[in-house]
Design a protein around this motif. Structure first.
Motif, PDB file in Angstrom:
ATOM      1  N   ALA A   1       0.814  -1.312  -0.006  1.00  0.00           N
ATOM      2  CA  ALA A   1       0.023   0.004   0.061  1.00  0.00           C
ATOM      3  C   ALA A   1       0.728   1.288  -0.033  1.00  0.00           C
TER       4      ALA A   1
ATOM      5  N   ASP B   1      -6.596  -3.988   7.786  1.00  0.00           N
ATOM      6  CA  ASP B   1      -5.485  -3.164   8.642  1.00  0.00           C
ATOM      7  C   ASP B   1      -4.027  -3.494   8.079  1.00  0.00           C
TER       8      ASP B   1
ATOM      9  N   HIS C   1      -0.357   2.320  -5.710  1.00  0.00           N
ATOM     10  CA  HIS C   1      -1.101   2.627  -4.492  1.00  0.00           C
ATOM     11  C   HIS C   1      -0.828   3.712  -3.667  1.00  0.00           C
TER      12      HIS C   1
ATOM     13  N   GLU D   1      -7.264  -7.534   1.237  1.00  0.00           N
ATOM     14  CA  GLU D   1      -8.392  -7.846   2.081  1.00  0.00           C
ATOM     15  C   GLU D   1      -9.179  -6.594   2.571  1.00  0.00           C
ATOM     16  N   ASP D   2      -8.487  -5.384   1.960  1.00  0.00           N
ATOM     17  CA  ASP D   2      -9.103  -4.229   2.371  1.00  0.00           C
ATOM     18  C   ASP D   2      -9.178  -4.152   3.891  1.00  0.00           C
TER      19      ASP D   2
ATOM     20  N   VAL E   1      -3.850  -4.876   3.570  1.00  0.00           N
ATOM     21  CA  VAL E   1      -4.542  -3.537   3.013  1.00  0.00           C
ATOM     22  C   VAL E   1      -4.958  -3.481   1.570  1.00  0.00           C
ATOM     23  N   LEU E   2      -4.103  -4.231   0.701  1.00  0.00           N
ATOM     24  CA  LEU E   2      -4.642  -4.251  -0.690  1.00  0.00           C
ATOM     25  C   LEU E   2      -5.519  -5.525  -0.913  1.00  0.00           C
TER      26      LEU E   2
END
Length: 203
Positions: free
Chosen positions: A51, A143, A56, A140-141, A137-138
Motif C-alpha cells: 500500500a 489493516d 497505490h 483484504e481491504d 491492506v490491498l
C-alpha cells in the motif's frame, strides 16, 4: 534557525543512532514524476505489492500539493557499506530506516507539531511482509500488519533524494549491481519526516 522543538527532534534522532540528521525547508524537497515511474519501468520488485508503493501510494503531483502543508522537514540517513546495500542485508537496513522514520514521526507529534508524516527508503511489503502472500491492506481491504513501522516509499512518491542530499551536504553516489565496493565503499539509506502546523490528509 533551529527552534526548540526541532532541536529536540535532532537530539532524538541522534539517540536513535542515525549517521546524520538535518532540518530543512520543505521547498528543497524536489519531487519528479519520472522518478516515481521508474518503480514500474524498468521496474522495482516491490511495485504494486504494498500500500505504500506505486501505484497505490499517492501520485507525485498529489504529494507536491501535500508538501505545502509542511513548511519544514527532518531528513536523516544511515551510512551503510556498499557491500551490504548490494546484498540482502539492505532489507534489514531499510527496516531500520522505516522504524526510525515512524519513531521520529511520533516524537514530532509529542513535541507539539500538529502533523508529522514519516517517509522511508524501500518497499514495506518486501521489508515487513516478505513472508506473506499479499499486503493485507490491498488484498483484504484490511489493516496494515505493521502500522507502527511501515511508511510510504520516498522513491515511490518521486522524491529526488540525490538532489536533497546535495542540498543538505551529504556526499552520495549512485550504487548499482555494477558498483565496485573498493571504489565506492560506503552508501546511504535515508528517511524524511514532514513537519506540519496543521493536520492535512496523509500520503
Amino acid at each position: 534557525m533551529v527552534d526548540q522543538h526541532e532541536q529536540q527532534l535532532l537530539q532524538h534522532a541522534t539517540g536513535l543512532g542515525v549517521s546524520d540528521a538535518s532540518l530543512i525547508d520543505s521547498v528543497h524537497i524536489q519531487v519528479e514524476d519520472d522518478l516515481a515511474k521508474i518503480c514500474k519501468d524498468p521496474g522495482c520488485p516491490g511495485y504494486g505489492q504494498g500500500a505504500n508503493c506505486p501505484p497505490h501510494v499517492m501520485s507525485p503531483e498529489a504529494f507536491r500539493q501535500l508538501l505545502h502543508n509542511f513548511p519544514r522537514a527532518l531528513v536523516f540517513k544511515f551510512d551503510v557499506p556498499t557491500e551490504v546495500l548490494l546484498g540482502d542485508g539492505r532489507f534489514e537496513v531499510s527496516r531500520i530506516v522505516h522504524e526510525t522514520a515512524a519513531n521520529l514521526e511520533r516524537q514530532a507529534l509529542a513535541c507539539g507539531y500538529a502533523a508529522a508524516h514519516g517517509l522511508a527508503a524501500g518497499s514495506c511489503k518486501r521489508i515487513f511482509c516478505a513472508g506473506e502472500t499479499n499486503c493485507r491492506v490491498l488484498a483484504e481491504d484490511g489493516d496494515c500488519r505493521h502500522p507502527d513501522a511501515a511508511r510510504p516509499s520516498i522513491s515511490g512518491l518521486g522524491v529526488n533524494f540525490f538532489e536533497l542530499s546535495r542540498t543538505v551536504g551529504w556526499p552520495i553516489h549512485k550504487i548499482t549491481r555494477e558498483s565496485d565496493p573498493a571504489e565506492v565503499p560506503m552508501g546511504l539509506m535515508a528517511g524524511i519526516v514532514l513537519l506540519g502546523l496543521a493536520a492535512p490528509g496523509t500520503p
